[in-house]
Design a protein around this motif. Structure first.
Motif, PDB file in Angstrom:
ATOM      1  N   GLU A   1       0.834  -1.204   0.000  1.00 42.66           N
ATOM      2  CA  GLU A   1       0.000   0.000   0.000  1.00 42.66           C
ATOM      3  C   GLU A   1       0.865   1.248   0.000  1.00 42.66           C
ATOM      4  N   SER A   2       0.343   2.296  -0.630  1.00 41.07           N
ATOM      5  CA  SER A   2       1.031   3.576  -0.609  1.00 41.07           C
ATOM      6  C   SER A   2       0.756   4.279   0.722  1.00 41.07           C
ATOM      7  N   VAL A   3       1.567   5.276   1.016  1.00 42.68           N
ATOM      8  CA  VAL A   3       1.415   6.008   2.269  1.00 42.68           C
ATOM      9  C   VAL A   3       0.140   6.836   2.238  1.00 42.68           C
ATOM     10  N   LYS A   4      -0.624   6.771   3.335  1.00 46.73           N
ATOM     11  CA  LYS A   4      -1.823   7.598   3.433  1.00 46.73           C
ATOM     12  C   LYS A   4      -1.828   8.300   4.780  1.00 46.73           C
ATOM     13  N   PHE A   5      -2.557   9.413   4.835  1.00 42.55           N
ATOM     14  CA  PHE A   5      -2.591  10.247   6.040  1.00 42.55           C
ATOM     15  C   PHE A   5      -4.033  10.398   6.496  1.00 42.55           C
ATOM     16  N   ILE A   6      -4.276  10.065   7.764  1.00 41.51           N
ATOM     17  CA  ILE A   6      -5.623  10.141   8.326  1.00 41.51           C
ATOM     18  C   ILE A   6      -5.631  11.200   9.420  1.00 41.51           C
ATOM     19  N   PRO A   7      -6.469  12.222   9.283  1.00 36.23           N
ATOM     20  CA  PRO A   7      -6.490  13.275  10.308  1.00 36.23           C
ATOM     21  C   PRO A   7      -7.076  12.782  11.623  1.00 36.23           C
ATOM     22  N   LEU A   8      -6.479  13.185  12.734  1.00 34.98           N
ATOM     23  CA  LEU A   8      -7.043  12.901  14.049  1.00 34.98           C
ATOM     24  C   LEU A   8      -7.906  14.099  14.431  1.00 34.98           C
ATOM     25  N   GLU A   9      -9.153  14.012  14.065  1.00 34.33           N
ATOM     26  CA  GLU A   9     -10.063  15.150  14.226  1.00 34.33           C
ATOM     27  C   GLU A   9     -10.374  15.416  15.696  1.00 34.33           C
ATOM     28  N   LYS A  10     -10.509  16.688  16.014  1.00 29.60           N
ATOM     29  CA  LYS A  10     -10.874  17.175  17.353  1.00 29.60           C
ATOM     30  C   LYS A  10      -9.769  16.967  18.382  1.00 29.60           C
ATOM     31  N   VAL A  11      -8.541  16.713  17.921  1.00 31.43           N
ATOM     32  CA  VAL A  11      -7.409  16.603  18.835  1.00 31.43           C
ATOM     33  C   VAL A  11      -6.429  17.726  18.552  1.00 31.43           C
ATOM     34  N   GLN A  12      -6.142  18.531  19.562  1.00 23.81           N
ATOM     35  CA  GLN A  12      -5.191  19.624  19.442  1.00 23.81           C
ATOM     36  C   GLN A  12      -4.128  19.476  20.535  1.00 23.81           C
ATOM     37  N   ASN A  13      -2.952  20.018  20.267  1.00 24.92           N
ATOM     38  CA  ASN A  13      -1.877  20.016  21.270  1.00 24.92           C
ATOM     39  C   ASN A  13      -1.587  18.606  21.773  1.00 24.92           C
ATOM     40  N   LEU A  14      -1.334  17.682  20.846  1.00 25.34           N
ATOM     41  CA  LEU A  14      -1.133  16.283  21.193  1.00 25.34           C
ATOM     42  C   LEU A  14       0.148  16.102  21.993  1.00 25.34           C
TER      43      LEU A  14
ATOM     44  N   ILE B   1     -11.684  11.596  33.937  1.00 25.32           N
ATOM     45  CA  ILE B   1     -10.230  11.684  34.094  1.00 25.32           C
ATOM     46  C   ILE B   1      -9.748  12.988  33.475  1.00 25.32           C
ATOM     47  N   ASP B   2      -8.887  13.706  34.187  1.00 28.07           N
ATOM     48  CA  ASP B   2      -8.295  14.931  33.654  1.00 28.07           C
ATOM     49  C   ASP B   2      -6.950  15.162  34.329  1.00 28.07           C
ATOM     50  N   GLU B   3      -6.269  16.218  33.950  1.00 27.80           N
ATOM     51  CA  GLU B   3      -4.946  16.537  34.504  1.00 27.80           C
ATOM     52  C   GLU B   3      -4.003  15.337  34.380  1.00 27.80           C
ATOM     53  N   VAL B   4      -4.030  14.699  33.205  1.00 30.50           N
ATOM     54  CA  VAL B   4      -3.230  13.502  32.961  1.00 30.50           C
ATOM     55  C   VAL B   4      -1.863  13.885  32.395  1.00 30.50           C
TER      56      VAL B   4
ATOM     57  N   SER C   1      -3.779  15.349  25.423  1.00 29.87           N
ATOM     58  CA  SER C   1      -3.379  16.707  25.077  1.00 29.87           C
ATOM     59  C   SER C   1      -2.412  17.248  26.129  1.00 29.87           C
ATOM     60  N   THR C   2      -1.683  18.294  25.766  1.00 31.34           N
ATOM     61  CA  THR C   2      -0.736  18.895  26.714  1.00 31.34           C
ATOM     62  C   THR C   2      -1.463  19.482  27.914  1.00 31.34           C
ATOM     63  N   GLU C   3      -2.751  19.772  27.767  1.00 30.01           N
ATOM     64  CA  GLU C   3      -3.537  20.287  28.892  1.00 30.01           C
ATOM     65  C   GLU C   3      -3.928  19.190  29.870  1.00 30.01           C
ATOM     66  N   GLY C   4      -3.713  17.909  29.490  1.00 33.33           N
ATOM     67  CA  GLY C   4      -4.038  16.804  30.382  1.00 33.33           C
ATOM     68  C   GLY C   4      -5.384  16.172  30.115  1.00 33.33           C
ATOM     69  N   ASN C   5      -6.036  16.507  29.000  1.00 33.52           N
ATOM     70  CA  ASN C   5      -7.312  15.892  28.643  1.00 33.52           C
ATOM     71  C   ASN C   5      -7.082  14.631  27.813  1.00 33.52           C
ATOM     72  N   VAL C   6      -7.963  13.639  27.987  1.00 38.74           N
ATOM     73  CA  VAL C   6      -7.854  12.369  27.273  1.00 38.74           C
ATOM     74  C   VAL C   6      -9.019  12.231  26.315  1.00 38.74           C
ATOM     75  N   TYR C   7      -8.729  11.777  25.090  1.00 39.93           N
ATOM     76  CA  TYR C   7      -9.746  11.605  24.049  1.00 39.93           C
ATOM     77  C   TYR C   7      -9.666  10.179  23.516  1.00 39.93           C
ATOM     78  N   SER C   8     -10.799   9.644  23.093  1.00 39.05           N
ATOM     79  CA  SER C   8     -10.821   8.288  22.548  1.00 39.05           C
ATOM     80  C   SER C   8     -11.544   8.275  21.203  1.00 39.05           C
ATOM     81  N   ALA C   9     -11.170   7.303  20.360  1.00 37.61           N
ATOM     82  CA  ALA C   9     -11.814   7.114  19.059  1.00 37.61           C
ATOM     83  C   ALA C   9     -11.712   5.648  18.689  1.00 37.61           C
TER      84      ALA C   9
END
Length: 504
Positions: free
Chosen positions: A97-110, A150-153, A124-132
């Motif tokens: 397969e060729s290289v493909k790029f999938i955006p991680l939507e709604k995630v900032q400051n990883l 969960i926060d301040e992680v 995130s750098t703020e300590g928030n956790v996201y799942s998909a």
């Protein structure tokens, strides 16, 4: 005596390899950061290798890369962030397969990302956790949602629990030093008792600020009552620890004296006969000293010392003794980035070297030889410019004996030439016809290395070759035969091609 002879031979080989690289040692490295299958240049460009790319290959259309995160699901997987704070996932699990790029939507400051089964957790750098979740065999990734409770992680990790069937275990190190764990799925998150003032986590072990190491079960007796509340216990023989490492089966710890400790699994057999043998009591490994970092790679332990030496010891066997033999693998190493089956090391001169399994071109050296038991140099990331504009390459430049080779269909058609390749007979043909000029015809036989220009034989210093079905041809010979001027600016890791006749 045999062991001593083998060690001396290995050292001699390393010294020879270093001298072979010395011609480029004087050039200043432009690598800003690197990982086990990628690097970021000082200009913010991202370069990948592995699977489709046998050498570092520049990623087009993704400028100003800030950071990379590797081995999310499979070896070679990559997540990277851009200066605009967006995050992108690059799956690397199929050589076809060729290289493909999938955006991680709604995630900032990883700040961190971890994958397990069809689930992804991002921090995130703020300590928030996201799942998909993934769908359709990994082709579709849901938008990320905030994980409640969960926060301040500060960090996240994952592993499998057997209770009695395999379940996902997620752990969260909070900024206050407490450690939390998921109940079934991510339906709830609870603290692990006894864990406070924690500075690091690795699978199901944790390091306290006072240098003690703690653990909690990942396997449960099917006859015992199961509880969603985990309780940690101290590993009594480990004190004064500053670093912990774990791959889920094997564990390592480095104490403040630079000593290396081991506990967990060694391995025997292969395929269906593979067996793991557990040592629950930590063993002090006396064969290496002054350790500043350590890694579990394939069936080996690698240790990097404060002197810049890298030593390796085998994990094969039913037991790892305290006096297990460590072999010198490399010198003048300043850092190491590890995948499950290989490592990439950076020397003090800035060059990258690979060691270990290379089945999917993990070492970036330009081939798919299964294994390298001594370090080999990763090919340099070389940019090709045509009349000042970067040329997109499906695979990066490969250098052999100081000569640059590029993929057949990368530049030559842009020089106004008609390019064809007979895959059965391994013959490349390049024909250029220009108004007012004599037509030029090149033919290169990749089986016999016979090369002709307008029907006349040409002697090549280095023959053309194929890598993973891709034909590589000598850049200077062909470009200059087609009327272009080629310059290799080694200090900038750039090849410039100047041509008067090009195609868009």
């Amino acid at each position: 005596m045999k062991r001593r002879t083998l060690l001396l031979s290995m050292i001699a080989l390393l010294l020879f390899s270093s001298s072979a690289w010395a011609a480029e040692k004087e050039s200043t490295s432009r690598i800003r950061s690197y990982d086990s299958g990628s690097l970021i240049q000082s200009d913010g460009s991202l370069w990948l290798w592995g699977y489709n790319q046998s050498v570092p290959t520049r990623v087009e259309g993704k400028a100003n890369v800030v950071k990379t995160f590797s081995n999310i699901f499979n070896e070679g997987d990559l997540v990277f962030t851009l200066q605009d704070q967006s995050a992108w996932y690059v799956p690397r699990n199929n050589i076809a397969e060729s290289v493909k790029f999938i955006p991680l939507e709604k995630v900032q400051n990883l700040a961190a990302v971890s994958g397990l089964n069809d689930h992804v957790l991002a921090l995130s750098t703020e300590g928030n956790v996201y799942s998909a979740d993934w769908h359709n065999n990994g082709d579709i990734l849901d938008p990320f949602q905030t994980v409640a409770g969960i926060d301040e992680v500060a960090n996240i990790d994952s592993y499998y629990e057997e209770r009695p069937e395999y379940e996902e275990g997620w752990i969260f190190l909070k900024k206050d030093g407490s450690v939390w764990k998921n109940t079934k799925g991510l339906q709830g998150i609870k603290p692990i008792s006894s864990l406070q003032d924690i500075t690091a986590i690795a699978k199901n072990i944790a390091l306290k600020k006072d240098g003690t190491v703690w653990t909690w079960p990942k396997e449960f007796d099917t006859n015992a009552a199961l509880s969603d509340t985990a309780t940690a216990s101290q590993i009594q023989s480990l004190t004064g620890i500053q670093t912990i490492k774990s791959n889920g089966r094997t564990n390592l710890a480095i104490d403040r004296q630079g000593r290396l400790w081991f506990w967990g699994a060694t391995v025997t057999g292969y395929s269906d006969s593979t067996a793991y043998h557990n040592e629950n009591n930590p063993v002090l490994l006396t064969g290496v000293r002054n350790v500043k970092d350590a890694f579990i790679v394939e069936r080996s332990i690698l240790a990097l010392t404060t002197e810049g030496n890298v030593y390796g010891a085998s994990l094969e066997g039913e037991k790892l003794s305290s006096n297990a033999h460590f072999t010198l693998l490399a010198q003048n190493i300043q850092s190491i980035k590890a995948g499950p089956r290989h490592v990439i090391m950076q020397k003090t001169d800035g060059s990258l070297w690979g060691w270990g399994v290379n089945k999917h071109a993990q070492l970036g050296i330009g081939d798919y030889e299964f294994l390298y038991s001594t370090p080999v140099p990763v090919q340099k990331p070389i940019l090709v410019r045509l009349n000042g504009t970067p040329v997109p390459l499906s695979n990066g430049v490969i250098t052999r004996n100081g000569q640059a080779f590029i993929p057949l269909r990368s530049v030559f058609d842009k020089l106004g030439a008609e390019v064809s390749f007979d895959s059965n007979n391994k013959v490349a043909k390049i024909i250029q016809s220009r108004a007012g000029a004599t037509p030029v015809s090149l033919q290169l036989n990749l089986k016999t290395s016979q090369t002709t220009v307008n029907g006349k034989p040409v002697e090549l210093t280095n023959p053309p070759f194929t890598v993973n079905g891709i034909a590589y041809l000598p850049l200077r010979l062909i470009s200059e035969t087609l009327g272009a001027k080629v310059d290799w600016i080694q200090k900038e890791d750039t090849i410039t091609i100047t041509a008067t006749t090009t195609t868009k």
